[in-house]
Write a protein that holds these residues in place. Structure first.
Motif, PDB file in Angstrom:
ATOM      1  N   UNK A 130      35.290  41.350  26.916  1.00 26.62           N
ATOM      2  CA  UNK A 130      35.840  40.117  26.332  1.00 26.62           C
ATOM      3  C   UNK A 130      37.349  40.037  26.551  1.00 26.62           C
ATOM      4  N   UNK A 131      38.033  41.164  26.416  1.00 26.02           N
ATOM      5  CA  UNK A 131      39.482  41.190  26.626  1.00 26.02           C
ATOM      6  C   UNK A 131      39.802  40.901  28.091  1.00 26.02           C
ATOM      7  N   UNK A 132      39.039  41.504  29.017  1.00 26.58           N
ATOM      8  CA  UNK A 132      39.261  41.284  30.444  1.00 26.58           C
ATOM      9  C   UNK A 132      39.041  39.817  30.817  1.00 26.58           C
ATOM     10  N   UNK A 133      38.075  39.196  30.156  1.00 28.59           N
ATOM     11  CA  UNK A 133      37.845  37.768  30.402  1.00 28.59           C
ATOM     12  C   UNK A 133      38.980  36.924  29.824  1.00 28.59           C
ATOM     13  N   UNK A 134      39.512  37.360  28.701  1.00 28.03           N
ATOM     14  CA  UNK A 134      40.629  36.645  28.087  1.00 28.03           C
ATOM     15  C   UNK A 134      41.872  36.713  28.971  1.00 28.03           C
ATOM     16  N   UNK A 135      42.071  37.862  29.640  1.00 28.00           N
ATOM     17  CA  UNK A 135      43.197  38.029  30.560  1.00 28.00           C
ATOM     18  C   UNK A 135      42.943  37.353  31.904  1.00 28.00           C
ATOM     19  N   UNK A 136      41.752  36.794  32.088  1.00 30.60           N
ATOM     20  CA  UNK A 136      41.362  36.148  33.339  1.00 30.60           C
ATOM     21  C   UNK A 136      41.208  37.148  34.490  1.00 30.60           C
ATOM     22  N   UNK A 137      41.060  38.425  34.145  1.00 29.35           N
ATOM     23  CA  UNK A 137      40.729  39.400  35.180  1.00 29.35           C
ATOM     24  C   UNK A 137      39.323  39.135  35.696  1.00 29.35           C
ATOM     25  N   UNK A 138      38.447  38.746  34.757  1.00 28.23           N
ATOM     26  CA  UNK A 138      37.075  38.343  35.060  1.00 28.23           C
ATOM     27  C   UNK A 138      36.898  36.930  34.533  1.00 28.23           C
ATOM     28  N   UNK A 139      36.240  36.090  35.319  1.00 27.37           N
ATOM     29  CA  UNK A 139      36.049  34.706  34.883  1.00 27.37           C
ATOM     30  C   UNK A 139      35.210  34.675  33.607  1.00 27.37           C
ATOM     31  N   UNK A 140      35.589  33.872  32.620  1.00 32.12           N
ATOM     32  CA  UNK A 140      34.884  33.831  31.325  1.00 32.12           C
ATOM     33  C   UNK A 140      33.391  33.547  31.426  1.00 32.12           C
TER      34      UNK A 140
END
Length: 552
Positions: A143-153
């Motif tokens: 969830x944090x990685x998606x929030x940072x846009x490292x992974x698309x939500x």
């Protein structure tokens, strides 16, 4: 307070001075030759960074000023160059490399693996800094990685990870975004290992505990490796489980080994790696380099088959140990032994054992004794019988005179003490005869004389040469003039005169009185710790208690 500030500032100055000294001061303490060598090495590194990072000399020096590990004594030029080539090939900018110099500490294989993991986890816009911070990133919640846009939500990472597998896996619980990527990957990987290899929970836990890097393995690569092991190399699932490190072997490297090294001697490479699976963890280029080093020292490929463990060492280690063989006279005499590579693989242990036997005034030893099981060596050293099984002697004569080992054994059995002669002594005697002008044929016709030490041969031989050079026709032996005797007959007479002093018992082969070789039990030194403690990669196994003669 002022005193504390003063001492703190002094400590900081000392630390800074020590850092500067470690970098530059060593050059002024090593002599001019060392200084020139270091300057040449530094220039070599500077030229490399100028070439791959498009820098001028001043810029390269500035780049390196804060990172001595990128150009100092411990820096590996070859490995750093491989990384620079990889970064350039994969179009990472020079600016990124200069901004993140620590990226050069990562080898290309690690980059490739991390790149695959990022793709499997659907990362977007992967930067060079991601590879450096890989461990911390994988420990973050999805969830944090998606929030940072490292992974698309909207990315379905779990489903994409399952697609990397070649068998369907049913997860026992839903893997939510609140879990870290490491936890998500671990659950999917564990399920795959259970389904594909029938591994139990305990076996998986044990494998992960011992081979900690397994958690970073990309799933696609693991699947390909398992398929090659099972389908092409005929490894059983139990064998893979028992040697779990194989799960971290690179499929591309295994394929390269099978293609580029199809055979060693007459043995299929598949049979070789089946006997020693650890070879598959070795880089293909390293294996080719090791084989070439062995050939360059005129050692046949058959020797590798007899000691395939050598293929698990580094190429530089094999080369340096091959060179070391010629420096240790007790080892060099065994150079033509078909099992000589055992002395390469176990050279450190063999040298320690050799020194210990010298302390015991024992001269006879075999290759198996120096490189074999600890229990065998302990028993030999404790009993104190200075003799061998004779295999090395037979092989030495067979290789030297090009005759069958069976014939050699029959000839040696004519002497009652032949197993108590060191191979080194035989070799020295042969060189002595060559120096004196005797041919191989002369020596072969007086085969047993080679068992005798030079100290016993030289006085008799010198006397015979002196008689032969005399012009007195009355100098005869059994009515035969000495000056007419051939070299072969001279050696026969030499043996006769030596043994006549010992009533033809064969005891003349001993260079010292055999009773002098007995050690006082109270003077027997303890075995070195390196010989009695068996070390393992993941801990130390308590060895059996060493047998000693205890004197109260």
């Amino acid at each position: 307070m002022l005193r504390q500030v003063y001492f703190s500032s002094m400590i900081i100055k000392i630390i800074r001075f020590s850092q500067v000294f470690n970098t530059f001061g060593r050059r002024f303490c090593s002599g001019f030759t060392s200084c020139e060598d270091e300057k040449a090495r530094d220039n070599k590194f500077i030229e490399m960074y100028m070439k791959y990072l498009d820098l001028n000399a001043e810029q390269a020096k500035k780049f390196l000023s804060g990172y001595t590990s990128l150009w100092g004594q411990n820096a590996d030029y070859t490995e750093i160059e491989k990384t620079l080539k990889y970064l350039r090939t994969n179009k990472f900018s020079n600016y990124d490399v200069i901004e993140h110099p620590t990226c050069l500490f990562i080898n290309p294989a690690t980059y490739e693996n991390r790149d695959m993991v990022f793709k499997e986890c659907l990362f977007q816009n992967v930067k060079l800094s991601f590879y450096i911070r890989y461990v911390s990133i994988m420990n973050k919640n999805l969830a944090v990685l998606k929030a940072y846009q490292y992974v698309h939500p909207s990315s379905d990472v779990v489903n994409n990870l399952r697609k990397q597998l070649d068998i369907p896996v049913k997860l026992e619980k839903e893997l939510a975004d609140t879990l870290s990527l490491n936890e998500i990957r671990r659950e999917i990987m564990n399920k795959y290992l259970k389904e594909r290899l029938h591994m139990t929970d305990d076996e998986i836990v044990r494998a992960r505990k011992i081979y900690t890097h397994m958690k970073h393995r990309n799933l696609r690569g693991m699947v390909e490796t398992v398929n090659i092991l099972i389908d092409e190399l005929n490894f059983s699932k139990e064998r893979i489980t028992k040697n779990s490190y194989l799960l971290h072997a690179r499929a591309e490297n295994i394929k390269a080994i099978l293609i580029e090294i199809p055979k060693i001697a007459e043995m299929d490479i598949k049979e070789v790696v089946h006997a020693r699976p650890k070879i598959l963890m070795q880089n293909c280029e390293t294996l080719k380099s090791i084989i070439q080093h062995v050939r360059n020292f005129n050692i046949p490929d058959e020797a590798i088959i007899k000691c395939h463990e050598i293929l698990t060492l580094s190429s530089d280690t094999v080369y340096s140990r091959l060179c070391e063989l010629h420096k240790v006279k007790e080892f060099s005499v065994m150079f033509n032994n078909p099992r000589i590579l055992r002395l390469i693989h176990y050279q450190t242990k063999a040298k320690t054992r050799l020194e210990y036997l010298k302390q015991l005034k024992m001269r006879c030893f075999s290759l198996n004794l120096l490189s074999g099981p600890t229990e065998t060596f302990e028993k030999y050293a404790y009993i104190g019988g200075d003799k061998t099984k004779g295999k090395e002697i037979i092989e030495f004569f067979s290789n030297t005179f090009k005759i069958e080992q069976k014939i050699v054994r029959e000839m040696l059995h004519l002497h009652p003490h032949w197993v108590q002669v060191p191979v080194l002594s035989i070799n020295n005697t042969m060189y002595f005869f060559r120096y004196k002008g005797f041919s191989k044929e002369d020596m072969l016709q007086n085969f047993l004389l080679l068992l005798y030490p030079i100290s016993k041969i030289q006085p008799k031989l010198d006397a015979l040469f002196e008689w032969k050079s005399e012009s007195d026709d009355n100098r005869k032996i059994s009515d035969v003039e000495v000056k007419t005797l051939s070299n072969s007959k001279l050696l026969s007479l030499c043996l006769y005169f030596i043994e006549s002093e010992y009533h033809f018992t064969g005891n003349a082969i001993f260079e010292i009185n055999k009773f002098d070789n007995k050690n006082d039990p109270s003077m027997i030194p303890d075995l070195p710790k390196s010989l009695i403690e068996k070390k393992y990669r993941f801990g130390t196994k308590e060895s059996q208690k060493v047998a000693h003669v205890n004197v109260e």
